[in-house]
Design a protein around this motif. Structure first.
Motif, PDB file in Angstrom:
ATOM      1  N   ASP A 250       0.867  -1.187   0.000  1.00 28.23           N
ATOM      2  CA  ASP A 250       0.000   0.000   0.000  1.00 28.23           C
ATOM      3  C   ASP A 250       0.900   1.233   0.000  1.00 28.23           C
ATOM      4  OD1 ASP A 250      -1.616   2.227   0.777  1.00 28.23           O
ATOM      5  OD2 ASP A 250      -3.100   0.836   1.570  1.00 28.23           O
ATOM      6  N   PRO A 251       1.009   1.961  -1.125  1.00 26.90           N
ATOM      7  CA  PRO A 251       1.950   3.093  -1.196  1.00 26.90           C
ATOM      8  C   PRO A 251       1.579   4.235  -0.272  1.00 26.90           C
ATOM      9  CG  PRO A 251       0.544   3.025  -3.146  1.00 26.90           C
ATOM     10  CD  PRO A 251       0.266   1.769  -2.387  1.00 26.90           C
ATOM     11  N   VAL A 252       0.305   4.374   0.055  1.00 24.03           N
ATOM     12  CA  VAL A 252      -0.114   5.481   0.918  1.00 24.03           C
ATOM     13  C   VAL A 252       0.431   5.277   2.332  1.00 24.03           C
ATOM     14  CG1 VAL A 252      -2.093   6.692   1.904  1.00 24.03           C
ATOM     15  CG2 VAL A 252      -2.175   5.877  -0.450  1.00 24.03           C
ATOM     16  N   ILE A 253       0.234   4.079   2.887  1.00 27.73           N
ATOM     17  CA  ILE A 253       0.731   3.791   4.237  1.00 27.73           C
ATOM     18  C   ILE A 253       2.252   3.798   4.253  1.00 27.73           C
ATOM     19  CG2 ILE A 253       0.756   2.100   6.096  1.00 27.73           C
ATOM     20  CD1 ILE A 253      -2.008   1.219   5.253  1.00 27.73           C
ATOM     21  N   ALA A 254       2.873   3.258   3.210  1.00 25.80           N
ATOM     22  CA  ALA A 254       4.336   3.239   3.155  1.00 25.80           C
ATOM     23  C   ALA A 254       4.915   4.652   3.214  1.00 25.80           C
ATOM     24  CB  ALA A 254       4.798   2.530   1.886  1.00 25.80           C
ATOM     25  N   GLN A 255       4.306   5.588   2.491  1.00 25.14           N
ATOM     26  CA  GLN A 255       4.783   6.973   2.527  1.00 25.14           C
ATOM     27  C   GLN A 255       4.506   7.627   3.872  1.00 25.14           C
ATOM     28  OE1 GLN A 255       4.393   9.686  -0.874  1.00 25.14           O
ATOM     29  NE2 GLN A 255       3.395   8.015  -1.995  1.00 25.14           N
ATOM     30  N   MET A 256       3.369   7.294   4.477  1.00 28.57           N
ATOM     31  CA  MET A 256       3.011   7.899   5.765  1.00 28.57           C
ATOM     32  C   MET A 256       4.067   7.617   6.825  1.00 28.57           C
ATOM     33  SD  MET A 256      -0.143   6.932   8.323  1.00 28.57           S
ATOM     34  CE  MET A 256       0.751   5.448   8.817  1.00 28.57           C
ATOM     35  N   GLN A 279      -2.509   8.528  -7.679  1.00 28.40           N
ATOM     36  CA  GLN A 279      -3.944   8.876  -7.731  1.00 28.40           C
ATOM     37  C   GLN A 279      -4.216  10.261  -7.147  1.00 28.40           C
ATOM     38  OE1 GLN A 279      -2.894   5.745  -6.547  1.00 28.40           O
ATOM     39  NE2 GLN A 279      -3.208   4.995  -8.637  1.00 28.40           N
ATOM     40  N   GLY A 280      -3.174  11.009  -6.825  1.00 33.97           N
ATOM     41  CA  GLY A 280      -3.346  12.332  -6.245  1.00 33.97           C
ATOM     42  C   GLY A 280      -3.025  12.335  -4.760  1.00 33.97           C
ATOM     43  N   GLU A 281      -3.198  13.481  -4.125  1.00 34.97           N
ATOM     44  CA  GLU A 281      -2.899  13.609  -2.704  1.00 34.97           C
ATOM     45  C   GLU A 281      -3.923  12.849  -1.868  1.00 34.97           C
ATOM     46  OE1 GLU A 281      -0.562  17.717  -1.878  1.00 34.97           O
ATOM     47  OE2 GLU A 281      -2.690  17.944  -2.348  1.00 34.97           O
ATOM     48  N   GLN A 282      -3.422  12.207  -0.820  1.00 36.32           N
ATOM     49  CA  GLN A 282      -4.277  11.430   0.071  1.00 36.32           C
ATOM     50  C   GLN A 282      -4.163  11.990   1.491  1.00 36.32           C
ATOM     51  OE1 GLN A 282      -6.188   8.656  -0.935  1.00 36.32           O
ATOM     52  NE2 GLN A 282      -5.568   9.172  -3.026  1.00 36.32           N
ATOM     53  N   LEU A 283      -5.300  12.108   2.158  1.00 36.15           N
ATOM     54  CA  LEU A 283      -5.336  12.547   3.553  1.00 36.15           C
ATOM     55  C   LEU A 283      -5.467  11.315   4.444  1.00 36.15           C
ATOM     56  CD1 LEU A 283      -5.562  14.764   5.745  1.00 36.15           C
ATOM     57  CD2 LEU A 283      -8.039  14.683   5.413  1.00 36.15           C
ATOM     58  N   ILE A 284      -4.544  11.193   5.417  1.00 33.45           N
ATOM     59  CA  ILE A 284      -4.527  10.041   6.324  1.00 33.45           C
ATOM     60  C   ILE A 284      -4.798  10.530   7.743  1.00 33.45           C
ATOM     61  CG2 ILE A 284      -3.227   8.023   7.057  1.00 33.45           C
ATOM     62  CD1 ILE A 284      -1.315   8.611   4.702  1.00 33.45           C
ATOM     63  N   LEU A 285      -5.698   9.859   8.434  1.00 30.63           N
ATOM     64  CA  LEU A 285      -5.987  10.153   9.836  1.00 30.63           C
ATOM     65  C   LEU A 285      -5.677   8.900  10.657  1.00 30.63           C
ATOM     66  CD1 LEU A 285      -9.453  11.916   9.406  1.00 30.63           C
ATOM     67  CD2 LEU A 285      -7.214  12.999   9.565  1.00 30.63           C
ATOM     68  N   THR A 286      -4.927   9.053  11.745  1.00 25.14           N
ATOM     69  CA  THR A 286      -4.565   7.904  12.580  1.00 25.14           C
ATOM     70  C   THR A 286      -4.754   8.222  14.056  1.00 25.14           C
ATOM     71  OG1 THR A 286      -2.223   8.508  12.858  1.00 25.14           O
ATOM     72  CG2 THR A 286      -2.805   7.212  10.904  1.00 25.14           C
ATOM     73  N   GLY A 300      -6.429   3.700  11.601  1.00 25.01           N
ATOM     74  CA  GLY A 300      -6.508   4.873  10.746  1.00 25.01           C
ATOM     75  C   GLY A 300      -7.298   4.618   9.482  1.00 25.01           C
ATOM     76  N   GLN A 301      -7.372   5.648   8.656  1.00 23.77           N
ATOM     77  CA  GLN A 301      -8.050   5.613   7.370  1.00 23.77           C
ATOM     78  C   GLN A 301      -7.408   6.628   6.457  1.00 23.77           C
ATOM     79  OE1 GLN A 301     -10.331   8.027   5.720  1.00 23.77           O
ATOM     80  NE2 GLN A 301      -9.422   9.584   7.032  1.00 23.77           N
ATOM     81  N   TYR A 302      -7.577   6.423   5.154  1.00 25.41           N
ATOM     82  CA  TYR A 302      -7.148   7.454   4.210  1.00 25.41           C
ATOM     83  C   TYR A 302      -8.145   7.550   3.064  1.00 25.41           C
ATOM     84  CZ  TYR A 302      -5.109   3.704   1.282  1.00 25.41           C
ATOM     85  OH  TYR A 302      -4.906   2.592   0.517  1.00 25.41           O
ATOM     86  N   SER A 303      -8.175   8.727   2.459  1.00 25.95           N
ATOM     87  CA  SER A 303      -9.079   9.001   1.351  1.00 25.95           C
ATOM     88  C   SER A 303      -8.500  10.180   0.566  1.00 25.95           C
ATOM     89  CB  SER A 303     -10.490   9.339   1.870  1.00 25.95           C
ATOM     90  OG  SER A 303     -10.442  10.450   2.748  1.00 25.95           O
ATOM     91  N   PRO A 304      -8.983  10.418  -0.667  1.00 26.90           N
ATOM     92  CA  PRO A 304      -8.449  11.531  -1.456  1.00 26.90           C
ATOM     93  C   PRO A 304      -8.622  12.863  -0.722  1.00 26.90           C
ATOM     94  CG  PRO A 304      -9.714  10.053  -2.855  1.00 26.90           C
ATOM     95  CD  PRO A 304      -9.937   9.590  -1.435  1.00 26.90           C
ATOM     96  N   LEU A 305      -7.572  13.674  -0.768  1.00 31.04           N
ATOM     97  CA  LEU A 305      -7.635  14.984  -0.121  1.00 31.04           C
ATOM     98  C   LEU A 305      -8.734  15.849  -0.716  1.00 31.04           C
ATOM     99  CD1 LEU A 305      -6.360  16.968   1.918  1.00 31.04           C
ATOM    100  CD2 LEU A 305      -4.779  17.667   0.110  1.00 31.04           C
ATOM    101  N   SER A 306      -9.037  15.610  -1.985  1.00 30.06           N
ATOM    102  CA  SER A 306     -10.085  16.409  -2.640  1.00 30.06           C
ATOM    103  C   SER A 306     -11.442  16.216  -1.987  1.00 30.06           C
ATOM    104  CB  SER A 306     -10.164  16.036  -4.125  1.00 30.06           C
ATOM    105  OG  SER A 306     -10.418  14.643  -4.284  1.00 30.06           O
ATOM    106  N   ASP A 307     -11.664  15.045  -1.340  1.00 34.01           N
ATOM    107  CA  ASP A 307     -12.941  14.828  -0.650  1.00 34.01           C
ATOM    108  C   ASP A 307     -13.109  15.773   0.537  1.00 34.01           C
ATOM    109  OD1 ASP A 307     -13.261  12.817  -2.446  1.00 34.01           O
ATOM    110  OD2 ASP A 307     -12.947  11.166  -1.030  1.00 34.01           O
ATOM    111  N   TRP A 308     -11.979  16.243   1.079  1.00 32.78           N
ATOM    112  CA  TRP A 308     -12.020  17.105   2.258  1.00 32.78           C
ATOM    113  C   TRP A 308     -11.854  18.585   1.917  1.00 32.78           C
ATOM    114  CZ3 TRP A 308     -12.413  14.894   7.241  1.00 32.78           C
ATOM    115  CH2 TRP A 308     -12.330  13.502   7.261  1.00 32.78           C
ATOM    116  N   SER A 309     -11.271  18.863   0.764  1.00 34.35           N
ATOM    117  CA  SER A 309     -10.900  20.256   0.471  1.00 34.35           C
ATOM    118  C   SER A 309     -11.998  21.051  -0.222  1.00 34.35           C
ATOM    119  CB  SER A 309      -9.631  20.275  -0.399  1.00 34.35           C
ATOM    120  OG  SER A 309      -9.839  19.576  -1.616  1.00 34.35           O
ATOM    121  N   GLY A 310     -13.144  20.404  -0.511  1.00 30.75           N
ATOM    122  CA  GLY A 310     -14.200  21.126  -1.223  1.00 30.75           C
ATOM    123  C   GLY A 310     -14.708  22.340  -0.456  1.00 30.75           C
ATOM    124  N   GLN A 311     -14.861  22.193   0.867  1.00 30.56           N
ATOM    125  CA  GLN A 311     -15.366  23.321   1.653  1.00 30.56           C
ATOM    126  C   GLN A 311     -14.356  24.458   1.693  1.00 30.56           C
ATOM    127  OE1 GLN A 311     -17.504  22.096   5.327  1.00 30.56           O
ATOM    128  NE2 GLN A 311     -16.855  20.030   4.755  1.00 30.56           N
TER     129      GLN A 311
END
Length: 593
Positions: A250-256, A279-286, A300-311
């Motif tokens: 999992d490249p996201v966790i490896a980078q984290m 796939q773009g920037e990912q936001l990780i919460l742990t 923890g969890q991660y998802s695309p940063l774009s899901d959070w940055s809309g507001q």
């Protein structure tokens, strides 16, 4: 000409100062207007995002608690029943039926075990067939490992979580409780589930929230992740029961794991990371849970940063015009300030890394058009080259400890209990006769690089290379109460790393614990930080024995009785025998790890 250059330089300095002052005043004026209108919106947006993040983290933690609570509850119920006499731990038929009844409502309970006082143990395993679940009891005779486990846990008053273990093709997550009645030890009950069941639960987060959930065991192993359901257990074993992050892929966790948190939740309830992927920037919460044994669980969890940055995007649109005015007025000043400040900042950051001896994380400073800054960069780069050569020839752990504490007394010779490692390539002299000097050097350099990395990761001090052998020790210069366990973990890491690197030659590793003199030894102009004493000699003798002892492992790890007595239950030791070695009046008891 000299006077003209001086005035020109003066004008450049004054222009930069005026640009900063004027730009700052413009920014202050426009910023004040913008601040009044946007402060409330920013506060509300931040509060909303924090609340959403906390809700997701709370959900993951609640799922973990929902998974673990029935495991703990069953262990407590068996303890209570056995202590009151309602449950007979020797009645296998009753326990089988009891476990089947509980599993009907909690199907992810996979195993129930009882370790009896004599070291024998019962395992009731739940498997699934087309006709429904099947419960199979198995009784195993006493083993040395079970007896050792009993001695460690029998006096514990409350339930406790075991380290994950691999058995029957599955990795188990288990809780245990020891049972006493009238001062007599009745046994230890073990209730377990598997990482697959945990992974199925965290995998449901994607359907609920569109996020990828995970649970890490410590810093580099995976307890639960949707991808575990796709991985075969063939690369797991009793010595390595969990997939590593690198194996998971999992490249996201490896980078984290290689970056620091960018923000924290309110009251430090969670950590936030942002990493860049294909796939773009990912936001990780742990969040870290420390109630499941000595090794923390990181959920923890991660998802695309774009899901959070809309507001935030909608908020930024409302102030874009005002920010544009501010940008025009201060752009020149910021560019100038950045141009001057950048090399100073880089040199400051480099100096901070040097103070921690993180020389491999520092790059050379680039040249500058400003003469003084250019001279500073040249001097810094030359100093960096010298320090890297300096670090190559000194024990890194010692130098870092000296820099960290400033206490030169740690290098004065003193007697202390340490754990020593000897590692040697088996049959190297004969095999090297067929190799060229270049090939021999390349092979040794690759070999020593693997050993050195594993030793340093466990806080060991590399003393010296002796031909194709390595001498290292734990417990100095930094005091380490668990020096024996660190040394054993390093030896196991060496075995894994050599195997992963495709090494096909044999390696002998010996570990021994005892009193040694450690400190600066030598002449005034040639001093080594090293260890001397009979413990080193005995370790060398054990290492020499390793080549003649039977073993199925390409990398043989032999542990003395003195070291074995300091190890916890997580280490699988096999008694090899008692041997007479040179320099010792009595025999030496040796175990294989």
């Amino acid at each position: 000409m000299p006077r003209t250059d001086t005035k020109s330089n003066a004008r450049i300095g004054i222009s930069a100062l005026l640009a900063l002052i004027i730009g700052g005043m413009a920014a202050l004026s426009a910023g004040t207007v913008l601040f009044v209108s946007t402060y409330a919106n920013i506060q509300n947006t931040t509060e909303l995002l924090n609340t959403s993040a906390e809700m997701i983290i709370d959900t993951i933690e609640e799922n973990v608690i929902d998974l673990t609570a029935p495991i703990e509850k069953l262990a407590k119920a068996l303890k209570k029943g056995a202590e009151t006499g309602d449950i007979d731990l020797a009645n296998i038929e009753f326990l089988n039926a009891y476990f089947a009844g509980v599993s009907a409502t909690v199907p992810y309970l996979t195993d129930l075990g009882v370790v009896y006082p004599d070291g024998s143990y019962l395992f009731i395993t739940q498997t699934f067939s087309p006709d429904g679940p099947v419960f199979t009891p198995t009784v195993e005779p006493p083993t040395a490992g079970a007896v050792h486990y009993i001695q460690e846990v029998k006096n514990k008053e409350s339930f406790f979580w075991n380290e994950p273990f691999f058995n029957d093709g599955r990795t188990h997550i288990s809780v245990a409780v020891s049972i006493q009645k009238g001062g007599d030890y009745l046994g230890t009950v073990i209730v377990s589930s598997t990482v697959h069941h945990f992974s199925e639960v965290v995998g449901e987060l994607n359907a609920k929230y569109g996020v990828t959930g995970f649970i890490l065991y410590g810093d580099d192993h995976v307890l639960a992740h949707p991808k575990i359901l796709e991985l075969a257990p063939t690369d797991l074993s009793s010595a390595s029961p969990l997939h590593s992050v690198s194996t998971l892929g999992d490249p996201v966790i490896a980078q984290m794991l290689n970056v620091s948190p960018e923000f924290h939740g309110r009251d430090d309830t969670f950590d936030g990371f942002v990493v860049e992927t294909e796939q773009g920037e990912q936001l990780i919460l742990t969040s870290t849970m420390e109630s499941f044994g000595s090794v923390p669980w990181v959920v923890g969890q991660y998802s695309p940063l774009s899901d959070w940055s809309g507001q935030w995007s909608r908020l930024s649109d409302s102030v874009l015009v005002g920010l544009g005015l501010v940008a025009v007025s201060v752009l020149a000043a910021l560019l100038l300030a950045k141009r001057v400040a950048a090399p100073i900042r880089r040199s400051t950051e480099g100096a901070m890394e040097i103070s921690q001896l993180n020389l491999d994380q520092i790059g050379n400073l680039p040249p500058s058009r400003v003469s003084e800054l250019n001279q500073q960069a040249i001097a810094f780069n030359r100093m960096l080259v010298g320090l890297r050569w300096f670090e190559t020839y000194l024990p890194r752990a010692l130098v870092r400890q000296l820099v960290k504490t400033g206490n030169t007394a740690i290098v004065q010779p003193r007697e202390v209990e340490l754990t020593v490692m000897f590692a040697d390539i088996q049959g190297f002299t004969a095999s090297s006769e067929t190799m060229s000097p270049k090939d021999t050097a390349e092979m040794l350099n690759r070999h020593f690089e693997i050993l050195n990395r594993c030793i340093e990761q466990e806080g060991g001090t590399l003393d010296k290379y002796i031909g194709d052998a390595v001498l290292a020790f734990w417990g100095a210069p930094e005091e380490q109460a668990d020096h024996a366990e660190r040394a054993c973990r390093a030896a196991l890491a060496i075995r894994r790393s050599l195997s992963n690197a495709g090494i096909d030659y044999g390696v002998k590793i010996a570990l021994h614990t005892g009193p040694l003199i450690v400190g600066n030894i030598g002449a005034v102009d040639r001093i080594n930080y090293t260890v001397i004493g009979d413990t080193v000699n005995t370790c060398a003798r054990i290492e020499a024995l390793a080549g003649s002892l039977p073993s199925d492992e390409l990398t043989r790890i032999m542990v003395s009785e003195a070291t074995a007595g300091l190890l916890g239950r997580s280490f699988d030791l096999t008694h090899v025998g008692d041997f007479q070695v040179k320099g010792r009046s009595g025999p030496v008891t040796v175990y294989q790890l």
